[in-house]
Design a protein around this motif. Structure first.
Motif, short mmCIF file in Angstrom:
data_model
loop_
_atom_site.label_atom_id
_atom_site.label_comp_id
_atom_site.label_asym_id
_atom_site.label_seq_id
_atom_site.Cartn_x
_atom_site.Cartn_y
_atom_site.Cartn_z
N GLU A 92 -10.29 -77.94 -50.07
CA GLU A 92 -9.57 -77.27 -48.98
C GLU A 92 -10.58 -76.50 -48.13
OE1 GLU A 92 -7.21 -75.78 -46.30
OE2 GLU A 92 -6.43 -77.23 -47.76
N ARG A 93 -10.41 -76.55 -46.82
CA ARG A 93 -11.39 -75.94 -45.93
C ARG A 93 -11.15 -74.45 -45.68
NH1 ARG A 93 -10.01 -75.35 -40.50
NH2 ARG A 93 -7.95 -76.13 -39.90
N LYS A 94 -9.92 -73.95 -45.88
CA LYS A 94 -9.61 -72.55 -45.58
C LYS A 94 -9.82 -71.66 -46.80
CE LYS A 94 -6.29 -73.43 -41.86
NZ LYS A 94 -4.93 -73.18 -41.34
N ILE A 95 -10.51 -70.53 -46.57
CA ILE A 95 -10.83 -69.61 -47.66
C ILE A 95 -9.55 -69.06 -48.30
CG2 ILE A 95 -11.92 -67.42 -48.25
CD1 ILE A 95 -13.93 -67.90 -46.03
N LYS A 96 -8.57 -68.69 -47.48
CA LYS A 96 -7.33 -68.11 -48.02
C LYS A 96 -6.60 -69.09 -48.90
CE LYS A 96 -6.44 -64.74 -44.33
NZ LYS A 96 -5.49 -64.28 -43.30
N ASN A 97 -6.58 -70.35 -48.51
CA ASN A 97 -5.90 -71.35 -49.32
C ASN A 97 -6.63 -71.59 -50.64
OD1 ASN A 97 -3.98 -71.63 -47.33
ND2 ASN A 97 -4.98 -73.39 -46.37
N CYS A 98 -7.96 -71.57 -50.59
CA CYS A 98 -8.73 -71.72 -51.83
C CYS A 98 -8.43 -70.57 -52.79
CB CYS A 98 -10.23 -71.77 -51.51
SG CYS A 98 -10.77 -73.30 -50.71
N ALA A 99 -8.28 -69.37 -52.22
CA ALA A 99 -7.94 -68.21 -53.05
C ALA A 99 -6.55 -68.38 -53.67
CB ALA A 99 -8.00 -66.93 -52.22
N LEU A 100 -5.61 -68.94 -52.91
CA LEU A 100 -4.27 -69.19 -53.44
C LEU A 100 -4.32 -70.19 -54.60
CD1 LEU A 100 -1.90 -69.50 -50.33
CD2 LEU A 100 -1.81 -67.78 -52.13
N ILE A 101 -5.11 -71.25 -54.42
CA ILE A 101 -5.21 -72.26 -55.48
C ILE A 101 -5.78 -71.64 -56.75
CG2 ILE A 101 -6.26 -74.44 -56.16
CD1 ILE A 101 -6.36 -75.19 -53.19
N ARG A 102 -6.84 -70.84 -56.60
CA ARG A 102 -7.46 -70.20 -57.78
C ARG A 102 -6.47 -69.26 -58.46
NH1 ARG A 102 -11.99 -70.08 -54.05
NH2 ARG A 102 -13.59 -71.56 -54.76
N GLU A 103 -5.69 -68.53 -57.66
CA GLU A 103 -4.69 -67.62 -58.24
C GLU A 103 -3.62 -68.40 -58.98
OE1 GLU A 103 -2.97 -64.10 -59.33
OE2 GLU A 103 -4.91 -64.43 -58.34
N ASN A 104 -3.20 -69.54 -58.43
CA ASN A 104 -2.21 -70.37 -59.11
C ASN A 104 -2.73 -70.92 -60.43
OD1 ASN A 104 -0.10 -70.15 -57.20
ND2 ASN A 104 -1.00 -71.75 -55.92
#
Length: 264
Positions: free
Chosen positions: A151-163
Motif C-alpha cells: 500500500e502506498r499511503k502511510i496511514k493505510n499501512c498503519a491501519l493494516i499493522r494495527e489490524n
C-alpha cells in the motif's frame, strides 16, 4: 461498490478489441473506452455474468441424533469491515475513514476465496493496493502461509499493522510494505521474489499500462501461479497478457475479477 475505484481508461492497446465506443459516455462514474465490456461477445470472452454468491451449507447430524445448521454457531457477516471466513471469521477490522477508500465488498471477497480456496491454503499471497488490508487478512484467516500487503499511503499501512496486531497475526504471517505499485514490482522482479496468488485491486482511475507491462513479464507471480485483477464490470482485459492467460471472469454487481494463470 468501492468509491475509491471509479473511472478508468483501462489497459490500453489490446489487439483483441475493435469495437469503438463513445469515450465521453458516462455510466456510474465509469468512462467507457476501447476496452469496455462487449456484452454481445461476453460468452466468447469467458464472462460468467452475475455471481449467485456462496452456496448455502446444508445440515449435519449433531451428537444428540438430531440435525442442526452447520453454520448456526458462526458469527454473522453483515458488513464489509468483517473477516468473511476462516480463523478470524466475523472479527471487525479498522478501515479508512476516507470516503474515497472503502474495503472490498464482502460478497466479492467470498466469491474470490470460494474459487481459490485450495490455491490459497499454505500458500504465499500478495495483495497489491491493499487499502486497509481486508483481502490480505481474509487470506491469512483462510489459511495462507503469509500475506504480503502493498500500500502506498502511510496511514493505510498503519491501519493494516494495527489490524494485524489486534487479531494477533505475527509479522511472519502478515507483511506490510509501503510502496508504489511500479517501483515495488520492479524491485521484486529484480530480486526474483514470487508469490503463489497475486491480487491486484487498484483505483478505477489507475493508469494500468506500466504495471501491466511488468505483470505480462511475470513480475511477482511464480510460474504456475495465479494473478487476479479486480476492476469495474465495464472494463475489459485481453485473454492473453504476455505469460498470463485468462481462464475466468466473474462479475458481481458493478465490480468484476479477471483470473489469469502464469504459464511459465
Amino acid at each position: 461498490m468501492d468509491n475509491r475505484r471509479k473511472s478508468s481508461p483501462n489497459y490500453p492497446k489490446s489487439p483483441h478489441r475493435k469495437t469503438k465506443f463513445n469515450t465521453g459516455e458516462q455510466k456510474e462514474g465509469y468512462r467507457k473506452g476501447p476496452y469496455s465490456r462487449d456484452k454481445n461477445s461476453e460468452d466468447k470472452q469467458g464472462f460468467r455474468g452475475k455471481s449467485r454468491g456462496p452456496k448455502p451449507f446444508g445440515k449435519r447430524q449433531d451428537r444428540g441424533g438430531g440435525t442442526r445448521d452447520a453454520r448456526r454457531d458462526l458469527p454473522p457477516i453483515t458488513s464489509d469491515d468483517q473477516v468473511t471466513d476462516g480463523k478470524y471469521r466475523g472479527r471487525k477490522i479498522l478501515v479508512s475513514e476516507s470516503p474515497k477508500l472503502k474495503p472490498t465488498d464482502r460478497r466479492l471477497r467470498e466469491v474470490f476465496f470460494r474459487i481459490l480456496y485450495r490455491k490459497i491454503r499454505a500458500k504465499r499471497f500478495l495483495d497489491i493496493c491493499a487499502g486497509s488490508g481486508t483481502v490480505g487478512i481474509d487470506a491469512i484467516s483462510r489459511g495462507a502461509l503469509i500475506a504480503t500487503m502493498v500500500e502506498r499511503k502511510i496511514k493505510n499501512c498503519a491501519l493494516i499493522r494495527e489490524n494485524l496486531k489486534t487479531l494477533g497475526i505475527s509479522e511472519g504471517h502478515g507483511e506490510v510494505i509501503e510502496a508504489e505499485v511500479v517501483p515495488f514490482l520492479k524491485s521484486v522482479m529484480k530480486r526474483r521474489r514470487f508469490w503463489d496468488v497475486v491480487y491486484f485491486a487498484p483505483p478505477y482511475d489507475y493508469e494500468y499500462e506500466e504495471a501491466m507491462e511488468l505483470f505480462r513479464r511475470g513480475a511477482s507471480i511464480r510460474p504456475g501461479g495465479i494473478f487476479v485483477i479486480e476492476h469495474h464490470a465495464e472494463m475489459f482485459f485481453p485473454e492473453n497478457i504476455g505469460v498470463l492467460k485468462r481462464w475466468k471472469v466473474v462479475v458481481e454487481g458493478d465490480s468484476a475479477m479477471s483470473f489469469y494463470d502464469r504459464r511459465n
